[in-house]
Design a protein around this motif. Sequence first.
Motif, PDB file in Angstrom:
ATOM      1  N   ARG A 355      34.039  60.574 104.133  1.00  0.00           N
ATOM      2  CA  ARG A 355      34.658  59.499 103.337  1.00  0.00           C
ATOM      3  C   ARG A 355      33.647  58.684 102.530  1.00  0.00           C
ATOM      4  O   ARG A 355      33.949  57.615 102.044  1.00  0.00           O
ATOM      5  N   VAL A 356      32.403  59.192 102.454  1.00  0.00           N
ATOM      6  CA  VAL A 356      31.408  58.612 101.544  1.00  0.00           C
ATOM      7  C   VAL A 356      31.206  59.623 100.417  1.00  0.00           C
ATOM      8  O   VAL A 356      30.955  60.794 100.699  1.00  0.00           O
ATOM      9  N   PRO A 357      31.344  59.211  99.140  1.00  0.00           N
ATOM     10  CA  PRO A 357      31.309  60.203  98.067  1.00  0.00           C
ATOM     11  C   PRO A 357      29.899  60.715  97.785  1.00  0.00           C
ATOM     12  O   PRO A 357      28.911  60.002  97.968  1.00  0.00           O
ATOM     13  N   LEU A 358      29.856  61.942  97.315  1.00  0.00           N
ATOM     14  CA  LEU A 358      28.607  62.493  96.821  1.00  0.00           C
ATOM     15  C   LEU A 358      28.643  62.319  95.316  1.00  0.00           C
ATOM     16  O   LEU A 358      29.531  62.853  94.642  1.00  0.00           O
ATOM     17  N   ARG A 359      27.742  61.523  94.782  1.00  0.00           N
ATOM     18  CA  ARG A 359      27.746  61.279  93.341  1.00  0.00           C
ATOM     19  C   ARG A 359      26.348  60.889  92.886  1.00  0.00           C
ATOM     20  O   ARG A 359      25.495  60.560  93.701  1.00  0.00           O
ATOM     21  N   ALA A 360      26.151  60.906  91.576  1.00  0.00           N
ATOM     22  CA  ALA A 360      24.809  60.704  91.039  1.00  0.00           C
ATOM     23  C   ALA A 360      24.426  59.218  91.022  1.00  0.00           C
ATOM     24  O   ALA A 360      25.274  58.336  91.036  1.00  0.00           O
ATOM     25  N   VAL A 361      23.114  58.970  91.023  1.00  0.00           N
ATOM     26  CA  VAL A 361      22.573  57.627  90.890  1.00  0.00           C
ATOM     27  C   VAL A 361      21.743  57.598  89.606  1.00  0.00           C
ATOM     28  O   VAL A 361      20.916  58.475  89.380  1.00  0.00           O
ATOM     29  N   ALA A 362      21.984  56.595  88.757  1.00  0.00           N
ATOM     30  CA  ALA A 362      21.208  56.486  87.521  1.00  0.00           C
ATOM     31  C   ALA A 362      20.118  55.442  87.687  1.00  0.00           C
ATOM     32  O   ALA A 362      20.292  54.456  88.400  1.00  0.00           O
ATOM     33  N   LEU A 363      18.965  55.676  87.054  1.00  0.00           N
ATOM     34  CA  LEU A 363      17.882  54.686  87.042  1.00  0.00           C
ATOM     35  C   LEU A 363      17.807  54.090  85.644  1.00  0.00           C
ATOM     36  O   LEU A 363      17.785  54.812  84.646  1.00  0.00           O
ATOM     37  N   ASN A 364      17.786  52.749  85.587  1.00  0.00           N
ATOM     38  CA  ASN A 364      17.735  52.039  84.312  1.00  0.00           C
ATOM     39  C   ASN A 364      16.472  51.203  84.252  1.00  0.00           C
ATOM     40  O   ASN A 364      16.044  50.645  85.261  1.00  0.00           O
ATOM     41  N   LYS A 365      15.906  51.072  83.055  1.00  0.00           N
ATOM     42  CA  LYS A 365      14.735  50.216  82.897  1.00  0.00           C
ATOM     43  C   LYS A 365      15.017  49.209  81.789  1.00  0.00           C
ATOM     44  O   LYS A 365      15.485  49.590  80.709  1.00  0.00           O
ATOM     45  N   VAL A 366      14.757  47.929  82.051  1.00  0.00           N
ATOM     46  CA  VAL A 366      14.947  46.908  81.031  1.00  0.00           C
ATOM     47  C   VAL A 366      13.792  47.011  80.039  1.00  0.00           C
ATOM     48  O   VAL A 366      12.626  46.840  80.404  1.00  0.00           O
ATOM     49  N   THR A 367      14.136  47.333  78.800  1.00  0.00           N
ATOM     50  CA  THR A 367      13.111  47.520  77.764  1.00  0.00           C
ATOM     51  C   THR A 367      13.547  46.778  76.507  1.00  0.00           C
ATOM     52  O   THR A 367      14.585  47.115  75.928  1.00  0.00           O
ATOM     53  N   GLY A 368      12.808  45.772  76.120  1.00  0.00           N
ATOM     54  CA  GLY A 368      13.132  45.027  74.899  1.00  0.00           C
ATOM     55  C   GLY A 368      14.527  44.432  74.925  1.00  0.00           C
ATOM     56  O   GLY A 368      15.216  44.427  73.917  1.00  0.00           O
ATOM     57  N   GLY A 369      14.956  43.927  76.102  1.00  0.00           N
ATOM     58  CA  GLY A 369      16.265  43.290  76.191  1.00  0.00           C
ATOM     59  C   GLY A 369      17.427  44.268  76.241  1.00  0.00           C
ATOM     60  O   GLY A 369      18.584  43.869  76.228  1.00  0.00           O
ATOM     61  N   GLU A 370      17.130  45.577  76.318  1.00  0.00           N
ATOM     62  CA  GLU A 370      18.187  46.591  76.411  1.00  0.00           C
ATOM     63  C   GLU A 370      17.920  47.446  77.649  1.00  0.00           C
ATOM     64  O   GLU A 370      16.827  47.429  78.189  1.00  0.00           O
ATOM     65  N   LEU A 371      18.936  48.217  78.055  1.00  0.00           N
ATOM     66  CA  LEU A 371      18.726  49.139  79.166  1.00  0.00           C
ATOM     67  C   LEU A 371      18.284  50.486  78.631  1.00  0.00           C
ATOM     68  O   LEU A 371      18.855  51.019  77.683  1.00  0.00           O
ATOM     69  N   ASP A 372      17.264  51.033  79.266  1.00  0.00           N
ATOM     70  CA  ASP A 372      16.725  52.319  78.877  1.00  0.00           C
ATOM     71  C   ASP A 372      17.023  53.282  80.029  1.00  0.00           C
ATOM     72  O   ASP A 372      16.930  52.908  81.191  1.00  0.00           O
ATOM     73  N   HIS A 373      17.407  54.524  79.707  1.00  0.00           N
ATOM     74  CA  HIS A 373      17.774  55.479  80.746  1.00  0.00           C
ATOM     75  C   HIS A 373      16.529  56.204  81.268  1.00  0.00           C
ATOM     76  O   HIS A 373      15.898  56.946  80.539  1.00  0.00           O
ATOM     77  N   VAL A 374      16.160  55.943  82.525  1.00  0.00           N
ATOM     78  CA  VAL A 374      15.008  56.627  83.101  1.00  0.00           C
ATOM     79  C   VAL A 374      15.419  58.043  83.522  1.00  0.00           C
ATOM     80  O   VAL A 374      14.675  59.002  83.369  1.00  0.00           O
TER      81      VAL A 374
END
Lengths: 392, 294
Positions: A355-374
């Motif tokens: 009952r715990v899902p298997l799903r992806a985790v995204a990493l984000n980086k704050v760059t210049g006031g925006e989110l950047d996809h690591v």
Amino acid sequence: MTKNGLFGALALTTALTSAAGIAAAEDTLKLGYIGGLTGYLAPYDQPSLAGVEVAVDEINKAGGIGGTMPIELIVRDMRSETAQAFVVAQELVDEGIDVLITPCDVDPSIAAGQVAQAAEVPAVTSCASTPTLPGVVGDYMFSNYPADNLQAAVLAQYATEQGYKTAYVLLSPETPYTERLPEYFMVAFEAMGGKILGVTEYSMGQQDFSAEVTKISGLDALPDVIMTAAYEPDFPAFLTQLRNAGIDTPVLGSDGIDSPTTLGLGPIAEGVVFTNAGYADEGSDLAAFYDAFETFHGSAAESAFTATGYDIVKVIAQAVQDAGSTDGPAIRDAWDAVKDVPGATGTITFAGGNRVPLRAVALNKVTGGELDHVGTFVPDAASVPGPDEGDH
Amino acid sequence: MDIFLQQLVNGLSLGGTYALLAIGLAIIYSIMGLINFAHGDLMTLTGYAMIGVVALGLPFPVAILCGLVAATLAAMAMERIAFRPLRGASGASMLLSSLAVSTVLHIAFQVLISARPQALPFPPMFSGAMDLGFARIGNIQAISIVVAVLALIVVNAILYRLPLGIAIRAAAQDFDATRVMGVQANRLISLAFGLSGVLAGIAGVLWIAQRGSVDPALGFNPVIKAFIAVTLGGLGSLQGAVLGGLFLGLLEVFLRAYLPEDTLPYREAVALTLVVFVLLFRPQGFMGKSEAVR
């Protein structure tokens, strides 16, 4: 946001109830939603509900689940109080809901989940991420969000890849999320060869972090990275005071800081890396969802919690369709077996996950006031700490 | 760099902010016998006013000024609406009224602005740190300490030099006698609330600079701390409020800095137990008059 969410929900409930008047009662899925629409959970439960509304609207426009069963959404504010979560859960169960969505934190989810468990109503927490939660409540409780140990493993992996050898950890024993996620990180980071230089505790709502910041600056050598699962308002306060003291050590956080407040901090938040459920690359399903969100609500999605809210309803719809009825035990069994449900953040599988899902985790980086996809990762099982590991 | 001196600076900085809040509470208490629990919400209001002004694109100093003006006017409005009709009522009635004002403001902030914290980034002069050799002082901590000291000097000057201040001190000793001397009660009390509002506004700016964001419940924690400081210092004593604020700030920082990690979860309990001990031996607080009720 508050107004849109609440009025949207009200309008939706009214519209759906009148529609349901035509169809027979058992042809409707009554979906209860309990969230902290005011109080400390509001930054998470408001966007989560807004995402739920988008999914319900999308499904109902197509005639309902399987084209025949519309969803009636019934929303209750538990004011971010655990006792109130119990009260409104009882109210909703008395109203005859078929499925319940519980708030974005463990304690209220346990309270509301126990009511649902006793009534054999399947329940799912919108974004509480403690991996032991479904086990604590019982076989009718599901979780939705990438679990704490999964997020911690991704953070530890990232820290190791960046060449960080030493880490300092800030945690609060007041909630499982703020305590256990950093503890999972410590287990995973040490298993990958890292060294924890120290751990210190804070109180939620503490405001003054000068003593903690001085402890860090007083270490013989500054750590390569600082990790915490603190969220607002504690995270902005800690980060502001850390940077103001001239310490520019990289900071890792978790999905609790996936909020416009973090970006609003300006240069102070520059370089902060945190996990959440997904990043909207151009052309991705998530980007398409954000467009649909903006069309429906008239304002842009504030965080990935909108997408995980949307995902819950997609999973529920799949489970109900597989079950072929609104019968609680049947939905529960079907839910426990769903595979590769297409959600806004990728595919979601419950089969074999307790009952715990298997799903992806995204990493984000704050760059210049925006989110950047690591990057987006599904960590290999060996590097994920067990739900009971690292507990003090 | 000496860690002890560093923590001392941290404690003075936090204590200075508590002192600013506490003296505002103490001014009102000394005149009316009211502990104004809505005092902390004036800080929140300052923050929201600043966010609004910054969003309009006006310079930051203008935002600070508008924040202070908003807190001052709100304090005076609070008095006019919620406390003047209850003048002379029991302390408990006024206390409840102040809690009601606080609750109404919380809900209003949640519904009209947002339940979510709003970020308020401060200009670069507030970030960074100075190395003084013996300690490293964050700019914002230095600003906190200097502003707190300046504000306390100005308040002292107002209370001891200006007719308004003399009237406030006289009213604190004997309100009826002061009125007999020809001081207008309404005007005096309104101005006293204005003064407490300015102080809450200044404390709000310093608090938010450390915190980075404003949320509806921002004022709740600090007003409780200020209440403890006022009680420690001696209810109604202005110097006591300052001492109480500094004592509490230093106590909190030193406990968090020097309690062993295993006992850290008990830091608040230890701090409050020490407060109880102080009050056991000096029930009237550091500077309170020995007979508690006038």
